[in-house]
Enzyme design. Structure first.
Site, PDB file in Angstrom:
ATOM      1  N   ASP A  70       0.839  -1.202   0.000  1.00  0.00           N
ATOM      2  CA  ASP A  70       0.000   0.000   0.000  1.00  0.00           C
ATOM      3  C   ASP A  70       0.874   1.253   0.000  1.00  0.00           C
ATOM      4  O   ASP A  70       1.766   1.393   0.837  1.00  0.00           O
ATOM      5  CB  ASP A  70      -0.909   0.004   1.234  1.00  0.00           C
ATOM      6  CG  ASP A  70      -1.994   1.053   1.130  1.00  0.00           C
ATOM      7  OD1 ASP A  70      -3.128   0.689   0.777  1.00  0.00           O
ATOM      8  OD2 ASP A  70      -1.709   2.253   1.374  1.00  0.00           O
TER       9      ASP A  70
ATOM     10  N   LEU B  85      -7.392   3.434  -7.296  1.00  0.00           N
ATOM     11  CA  LEU B  85      -7.369   3.050  -5.877  1.00  0.00           C
ATOM     12  C   LEU B  85      -6.042   2.431  -5.460  1.00  0.00           C
ATOM     13  O   LEU B  85      -5.501   2.739  -4.404  1.00  0.00           O
ATOM     14  CB  LEU B  85      -8.505   2.060  -5.580  1.00  0.00           C
ATOM     15  CG  LEU B  85      -8.511   1.523  -4.135  1.00  0.00           C
ATOM     16  CD1 LEU B  85      -8.945   2.588  -3.152  1.00  0.00           C
ATOM     17  CD2 LEU B  85      -9.369   0.284  -4.022  1.00  0.00           C
TER      18      LEU B  85
ATOM     19  N   TYR C 294      -3.180   2.949  -6.496  1.00  0.00           N
ATOM     20  CA  TYR C 294      -2.100   3.928  -6.366  1.00  0.00           C
ATOM     21  C   TYR C 294      -2.538   4.915  -5.286  1.00  0.00           C
ATOM     22  O   TYR C 294      -2.668   6.108  -5.509  1.00  0.00           O
ATOM     23  CB  TYR C 294      -1.827   4.635  -7.694  1.00  0.00           C
ATOM     24  CG  TYR C 294      -1.221   3.733  -8.765  1.00  0.00           C
ATOM     25  CD1 TYR C 294      -0.651   2.499  -8.426  1.00  0.00           C
ATOM     26  CD2 TYR C 294      -1.180   4.119 -10.105  1.00  0.00           C
ATOM     27  CE1 TYR C 294      -0.090   1.683  -9.398  1.00  0.00           C
ATOM     28  CE2 TYR C 294      -0.624   3.301 -11.081  1.00  0.00           C
ATOM     29  CZ  TYR C 294      -0.078   2.083 -10.718  1.00  0.00           C
ATOM     30  OH  TYR C 294       0.489   1.278 -11.679  1.00  0.00           O
TER      31      TYR C 294
HETATM   32  C1  FAD Z   1       6.552  -1.934  -6.194  1.00  0.00           C
HETATM   33  C2  FAD Z   1       5.085  -1.855  -6.517  1.00  0.00           C
HETATM   34  C3  FAD Z   1       4.652  -2.275  -7.756  1.00  0.00           C
HETATM   35  C4  FAD Z   1       3.290  -2.228  -8.085  1.00  0.00           C
HETATM   36  N1  FAD Z   1       2.901  -2.659  -9.323  1.00  0.00           N
HETATM   37  C5  FAD Z   1       1.576  -2.638  -9.640  1.00  0.00           C
HETATM   38  C6  FAD Z   1       1.136  -3.096 -10.912  1.00  0.00           C
HETATM   39  O1  FAD Z   1       1.917  -3.523 -11.756  1.00  0.00           O
HETATM   40  N2  FAD Z   1      -0.194  -3.047 -11.179  1.00  0.00           N
HETATM   41  C7  FAD Z   1      -1.097  -2.591 -10.272  1.00  0.00           C
HETATM   42  O2  FAD Z   1      -2.286  -2.593 -10.585  1.00  0.00           O
HETATM   43  N3  FAD Z   1      -0.704  -2.147  -9.064  1.00  0.00           N
HETATM   44  C8  FAD Z   1       0.609  -2.151  -8.733  1.00  0.00           C
HETATM   45  N4  FAD Z   1       1.006  -1.692  -7.511  1.00  0.00           N
HETATM   46  C9  FAD Z   1       0.007  -1.190  -6.569  1.00  0.00           C
HETATM   47  C10 FAD Z   1      -0.619  -2.345  -5.801  1.00  0.00           C
HETATM   48  O3  FAD Z   1      -1.641  -2.909  -6.601  1.00  0.00           O
HETATM   49  C11 FAD Z   1      -1.260  -1.869  -4.491  1.00  0.00           C
HETATM   50  O4  FAD Z   1      -0.292  -1.272  -3.686  1.00  0.00           O
HETATM   51  C12 FAD Z   1      -1.935  -3.043  -3.782  1.00  0.00           C
HETATM   52  O5  FAD Z   1      -2.885  -2.539  -2.879  1.00  0.00           O
HETATM   53  C13 FAD Z   1      -0.934  -3.875  -3.038  1.00  0.00           C
HETATM   54  O6  FAD Z   1      -1.523  -5.014  -2.495  1.00  0.00           O
HETATM   55  P1  FAD Z   1      -0.774  -5.703  -1.261  1.00  0.00           P
HETATM   56  O7  FAD Z   1      -1.574  -6.852  -0.833  1.00  0.00           O
HETATM   57  O8  FAD Z   1       0.656  -5.907  -1.603  1.00  0.00           O
HETATM   58  O9  FAD Z   1      -0.795  -4.502  -0.220  1.00  0.00           O
HETATM   59  P2  FAD Z   1      -1.263  -4.326   1.291  1.00  0.00           P
HETATM   60  O10 FAD Z   1      -0.519  -3.118   1.744  1.00  0.00           O
HETATM   61  O11 FAD Z   1      -1.093  -5.571   2.067  1.00  0.00           O
HETATM   62  O12 FAD Z   1      -2.804  -4.012   1.141  1.00  0.00           O
HETATM   63  C14 FAD Z   1      -3.307  -2.930   0.389  1.00  0.00           C
HETATM   64  C15 FAD Z   1      -4.736  -2.619   0.839  1.00  0.00           C
HETATM   65  O13 FAD Z   1      -5.560  -3.764   0.680  1.00  0.00           O
HETATM   66  C16 FAD Z   1      -6.048  -4.223   1.940  1.00  0.00           C
HETATM   67  N5  FAD Z   1      -5.942  -5.684   1.951  1.00  0.00           N
HETATM   68  C17 FAD Z   1      -4.830  -6.408   1.720  1.00  0.00           C
HETATM   69  N6  FAD Z   1      -5.099  -7.708   1.798  1.00  0.00           N
HETATM   70  C18 FAD Z   1      -6.421  -7.823   2.080  1.00  0.00           C
HETATM   71  C19 FAD Z   1      -7.271  -8.925   2.292  1.00  0.00           C
HETATM   72  N7  FAD Z   1      -6.821 -10.177   2.209  1.00  0.00           N
HETATM   73  N8  FAD Z   1      -8.574  -8.694   2.591  1.00  0.00           N
HETATM   74  C20 FAD Z   1      -9.036  -7.430   2.688  1.00  0.00           C
HETATM   75  N9  FAD Z   1      -8.257  -6.340   2.487  1.00  0.00           N
HETATM   76  C21 FAD Z   1      -6.955  -6.536   2.193  1.00  0.00           C
HETATM   77  C22 FAD Z   1      -5.140  -3.589   2.963  1.00  0.00           C
HETATM   78  O14 FAD Z   1      -5.771  -3.478   4.239  1.00  0.00           O
HETATM   79  C23 FAD Z   1      -4.841  -2.260   2.321  1.00  0.00           C
HETATM   80  O15 FAD Z   1      -5.928  -1.380   2.502  1.00  0.00           O
HETATM   81  C24 FAD Z   1       2.358  -1.733  -7.155  1.00  0.00           C
HETATM   82  C25 FAD Z   1       2.812  -1.305  -5.904  1.00  0.00           C
HETATM   83  C26 FAD Z   1       4.159  -1.356  -5.576  1.00  0.00           C
HETATM   84  C27 FAD Z   1       4.628  -0.883  -4.222  1.00  0.00           C
END
Ligand code: FAD
Ligand code: NAG
Ligand code: NAG
Ligand code: NAG
Ligand code: NAG
Length: 538
Positions: free
Chosen positions: A113, A472, A474
């Site tokens: 996030d 969202l 981002y």
């Molecule tokens: C290095 C990097 C590369 C990225 N590349 C892309 C890309 O190529 N395409 C793209 O579309 N996006 C990309 N993103 C953005 C990414 O989609 C979001 O940051 C996404 O929310 C990350 O998911 P996460 O589970 O890793 O994050 P987390 O920080 O774990 O969660 C993000 C949000 O979702 C909620 N959440 C997580 N897991 C659950 C669950 N199991 N149930 C309910 N809620 C939950 C969390 O509470 C938080 O609000 C990238 C981000 C980074 C940092």
């Protein structure tokens, strides 16, 4: 067994008390008691709780957190507890007891996030970290897979490729991103023009709701299922797993990267790219990445545009397409590299072609830094003068990046209300603005974020308006926030309509129905409507 787990509970109680989570010690005694009551004897929650005095607490807290801005800030923002459930019954117990005892929770899958909402909070809280809920089972016959929420997309891609070289999945590019956040907010990658978003390809899900029940698509109903496939699941429950529909990829794909500095005509190429990239064949994805580089001739700072591409076919088919639609780029056969789809995942992930596929299973990020990001959608090509203004601002900074990813193709065929992600027909491309820096401290942080905000305001005339739309995933708290979850509908609709347009209202409706007490909340969660609640009760 019984004795050791109750000894563990008393120990925890002492630890908790000593770090003064407790405003009232009975609350926490009761909380822990509740957890033990709701745990199954074979998987007690007590064995997956980390308190700040536990020697592993810090490393678990930091493990998947991506943005140093939120790791260096004051410890009052750190969780009082971290749960690392490895069984879904433990998630149920955590939800039931946290709700009962008014413990605020944040759910973390991959920790990516942008604003740290999964692992920091202004109010006292606990993290439910799904790192141990990440098994993946691929069914090549059915062309589907069940993927648990804590898996990274690298792990998903790896497990698919392990079983089939002609199946894939259209999700994100960076392999360490978690599927919990990525899929529930949309999730796009380099097959977005062919197959749409990750969220468009989800066929079922298991979710722990606010009452601690495990629901599937059928039992949660289409409204809630719709909400979690693009509206961000964090407002609605804890996603335990997704069932995804796999897609066909050819056994040979072609990649290329062509980079040009300003001196080599980068501005003209980016300008031209805007007319081509969303209209060209759906099998071809050409991303444009704008950066600051050193000119090879003089060594001086300049702008550079890289065109990084995936073609779902071979070079013989790609070359005539490019010759016809984008001859200005000057693509030649020697620029093209043929490989398998899974090798292209590594290529886009920035790994060398010597690297083994196993790097996809590595959940540690190669680098952690301070960063701030934003997003925009572009509906009309930006003029050359507009582009020149971007470069001018870029040269004031060290490592700014703009990633321009084309939509069109499949994205144009899906209606705005099909999922909560509304940015479909009429959008040529999405912009991701990213600024990373290495210096610690508030002063550096404010300076860099200030630069980012100025760039964003400079861009206003060139991007979508009314609303100025945003993605969202981002996450950007500059767009507005909830105040401890006590947010008026009007206040939330400011950022809500940017992310979701007209779908925001339906999300509020679903939220009010499934979580009227607003248990699942964060700085940008969907609000539930108190008025509706009152009316219902009367
Ligand atoms: C290095 C990097 C590369 C990225 N590349 C892309 C890309 O190529 N395409 C793209 O579309 N996006 C990309 N993103 C953005 C990414 O989609 C979001 O940051 C996404 O929310 C990350 O998911 P996460 O589970 O890793 O994050 P987390 O920080 O774990 O969660 C993000 C949000 O979702 C909620 N959440 C997580 N897991 C659950 C669950 N199991 N149930 C309910 N809620 C939950 C969390 O509470 C938080 O609000 C990238 C981000 C980074 C940092
Ligand atoms: C830390 O917490 C884990 C999980 O509850 C537990 O297994 C471990 O023994 C604890 N370690 C210490 C040093 O207290
Ligand atoms: C450009 O050159 C400077 C100093 O000459 C160096 O510090 C910097 O890392 C270089 N930048 C890139 C992107 O290569
Ligand atoms: C995983 O990646 C990190 C960061 O790039 C690296 O330091 C580590 O050695 C890798 N681990 C394995 C097992 O390859
Ligand atoms: C929530 O907001 C309302 C209206 O602004 C206010 O009256 C109420 O006291 C607030 N409640 C909390 C818990 O902050």
């Amino acid at each position: 067994m019984r004795t050791s787990s109750s000894a563990m509970i008393s120990l925890l109680y002492i630890l908790l008390f000593s770090v003064s989570l407790a405003t009232s010690n009975t609350v926490h005694e009761n909380f822990l008691h509740c957890l033990s009551l709701h745990s199954s004897p074979s998987a007690p929650v007590s064995t997956v709780i980390y308190t700040p005095t536990n020697s592993s607490y810090e490393s678990i807290f930091e493990s998947s957190a991506r943005n140093l801005r939120f790791l260096s800030s004051s410890t009052t923002k750190q969780p009082k507890l971290i749960f690392t459930p490895s069984h879904e019954s433990q998630i149920q117990a955590i939800v039931i007891c946290s709700r009962k005892h008014d413990i605020h929770i944040r759910i973390r899958s991959g920790g990516h996030d942008y604003e740290g909402l999964s692992y920091v909070s202004d109010v006292s809280f606990a993290i439910v970290d799904l790192v141990n809920i990440r098994s993946i089972s691929v069914d090549t016959q059915d062309e589907s897979a069940w993927v648990q929420a804590g898996a990274s997309i690298g792990e998903v891609y790896y497990r698919i490729a392990e079983k089939s070289m002609t199946l894939g999945f259209p999700a994100g590019i960076c392999p360490t991103v978690g599927v919990g956040g990525l899929f529930s907010g949309g999730g796009y990658g380099n097959m977005v023009r062919k197959y749409g978003l990750a969220g468009d390809n989800i066929i079922d899900a298991h979710l722990v709701d606010v009452n601690g029940r495990i629901l599937n698509r059928e039992s949660m109903g289409e409204d809630l299922f719709w909400a979690i496939t693009g509206g961000g699941a964090a407002s609605f429950g804890v996603v335990v797993s997704w069932k995804i529909k796999l897609v066909h990829v050819p056994s040979t794909v072609t990649v290329f990267t062509i980079a040009k500095t300003l001196e080599q005509g980068a501005t003209e190429l980016v300008h031209r790219w805007q007319f081509v990239a969303d209209e060209i064949h759906g099998d071809l994805f050409i991303r444009a990445v704008l950066e600051v580089a050193n000119a090879s001739s003089t060594g001086e700072k300049t702008g550079r545009a890289s065109f990084i591409s995936l073609f779902l076919g071979n070079t013989d088919k790609l070359l005539p397409l490019m010759e016809k639609s984008f001859p200005e780029l000057g693509l030649e056969r020697t620029d093209c590299i043929e490989m398998s789809w899974i090798e292209s995942v590594l290529y886009f992930g920035g790994f060398s072609n010597e690297e083994s596929m196993d790097v996809l299973l590595n959940r540690s990020s190669p680098s952690k830094n301070f960063f701030k990001a934003k997003s925009d959608f572009v509906k009309e090509p930006i003029s050359k003068i507009g582009l020149e203004g971007i470069w001018k601002r870029f040269l004031e900074e060290e490592t700014p990046i703009m990633r321009l990813s084309p939509y069109g193709g499949r994205m144009n065929e899906i209606s705005e209300s099909e999922t909560p992600f509304p940015h479909r027909l009429g959008n040529k491309y999405i912009i991701q603005y990213m600024l990373i820096w290495e210096e610690e401290g508030i002063e550096a942080s404010e300076r860099h974020i200030g630069w980012m905000r100025r760039l964003y305001s400079y861009m206003a005339p060139y991007v979508s308006k009314s609303p100025r739309a945003a993605y969202l995933n981002y996450r950007d708290l500059d767009l507005g926030t909830n105040n401890n979850g006590n947010t008026s509908y009007l206040q939330a609709s400011i950022w809500g309509t940017k992310y979701f347009k007209n779908n925001f209202n339906r999300l509020v409706h679903v939220k009010t129905k499934v979580d009227p007490g607003n248990f699942f909340r964060n700085e940008q969660s969907i609000p539930s409507l108190p008025l509706w609640r009152k009316k219902k009760r009367e």
